[in-house]
Design an enzyme around this catalytic site. Sequence first.
Site, PDB file in Angstrom:
ATOM      1  N   GLY A  22      45.030  29.504  31.225  1.00  0.00           N
ATOM      2  CA  GLY A  22      44.063  29.320  32.474  1.00  0.00           C
ATOM      3  C   GLY A  22      42.507  29.962  32.240  1.00  0.00           C
ATOM      4  O   GLY A  22      42.395  30.096  30.927  1.00  0.00           O
ATOM      5  N   TYR A 148      47.235  35.226  50.271  1.00  0.00           N
ATOM      6  CA  TYR A 148      46.419  35.292  48.789  1.00  0.00           C
ATOM      7  C   TYR A 148      45.155  35.411  49.299  1.00  0.00           C
ATOM      8  O   TYR A 148      44.349  36.140  48.652  1.00  0.00           O
ATOM      9  CB  TYR A 148      46.764  33.964  48.103  1.00  0.00           C
ATOM     10  CG  TYR A 148      45.636  33.716  47.027  1.00  0.00           C
ATOM     11  CD1 TYR A 148      46.106  34.219  45.686  1.00  0.00           C
ATOM     12  CD2 TYR A 148      44.616  32.697  47.173  1.00  0.00           C
ATOM     13  CE1 TYR A 148      45.018  33.964  44.644  1.00  0.00           C
ATOM     14  CE2 TYR A 148      43.606  32.534  46.019  1.00  0.00           C
ATOM     15  CZ  TYR A 148      44.241  33.382  44.713  1.00  0.00           C
ATOM     16  OH  TYR A 148      43.379  33.047  43.725  1.00  0.00           O
ATOM     17  N   PRO A 178      36.128  31.655  41.400  1.00  0.00           N
ATOM     18  CA  PRO A 178      36.139  30.222  41.211  1.00  0.00           C
ATOM     19  C   PRO A 178      36.472  29.117  42.280  1.00  0.00           C
ATOM     20  O   PRO A 178      37.171  29.924  43.166  1.00  0.00           O
ATOM     21  CB  PRO A 178      37.011  29.899  40.136  1.00  0.00           C
ATOM     22  CG  PRO A 178      37.529  31.490  39.776  1.00  0.00           C
ATOM     23  CD  PRO A 178      37.178  32.293  40.992  1.00  0.00           C
ATOM     24  N   GLY A 179      35.910  27.829  42.197  1.00  0.00           N
ATOM     25  CA  GLY A 179      36.428  27.221  43.157  1.00  0.00           C
ATOM     26  C   GLY A 179      37.650  26.504  42.660  1.00  0.00           C
ATOM     27  O   GLY A 179      38.504  27.181  42.081  1.00  0.00           O
TER      28      GLY A 179
END
Length: 242
Positions: A22, A148, A178-179
């Site tokens: 990722g 989260y 990040p989106g």
Amino acid sequence: MDAASKPPVDGRTALVTGSTSGIGAAIADALERAGARVIRHGLEPVDHAGPPSLAEDLAVAGAGARLASAARDLGPVDILVHSASVQIREPWHSITAEQMERQLRVNLVAFLELVQGLAPDMAERRWGRILAIGSVQQARPHPEMAAYAASKAAQANLVSNLAKQLAPRGVTVNSLSPGVIDTPRNRDALASDEYHRRVVGQIPLGRIGTPADCVPLALLLCSDDGGYITGRDLVVDGGYLL
């Protein structure tokens, strides 16, 4: 290559947590291409050229401090990128104490422990870059990811607090949020055509992001070129928060 043409992180040593896949892996790869020596981290060791990778479960008490110590043994560490995180989808009324604690330990406590372990040496050398990977959920929390989102909002608060204290010693502290990014974590949900269309419909640029979209800003914030940016939470989201 003369000094003027060297990459902006050439010769620096970076620890990138959660760098087996990722966003973390994309940033680690980019730092290496830009001339940095990268110490990778994951739950299991990874087979990769360069310094030995470090394996540590950051959900375990004291793991961040142990990881910082192990990285110093391979260091000195100039750049810390905290990309490792835990995200558990659960309605707010069903979140258990164990789920909350696991997310807080990885997303917040381990980050603090890593900074405590690595920033003093950066400050002594009067150069350091600390980058936490945040989330747009700091500003737009998902209803099924309350723990989260709260942990990432707390992380952003910690970034601004530490940035002010470390700036006089040449150490910058920022977060990159990040989106919706196409990572292994999101792949199952995005595999649903209906959900994919609904999410893309909320992104003005009209597409899901990729880990590579996060790389240019991450490199800037980890480099000499980003030396006058600190205490900021900078968003890479295709306009999702607009």
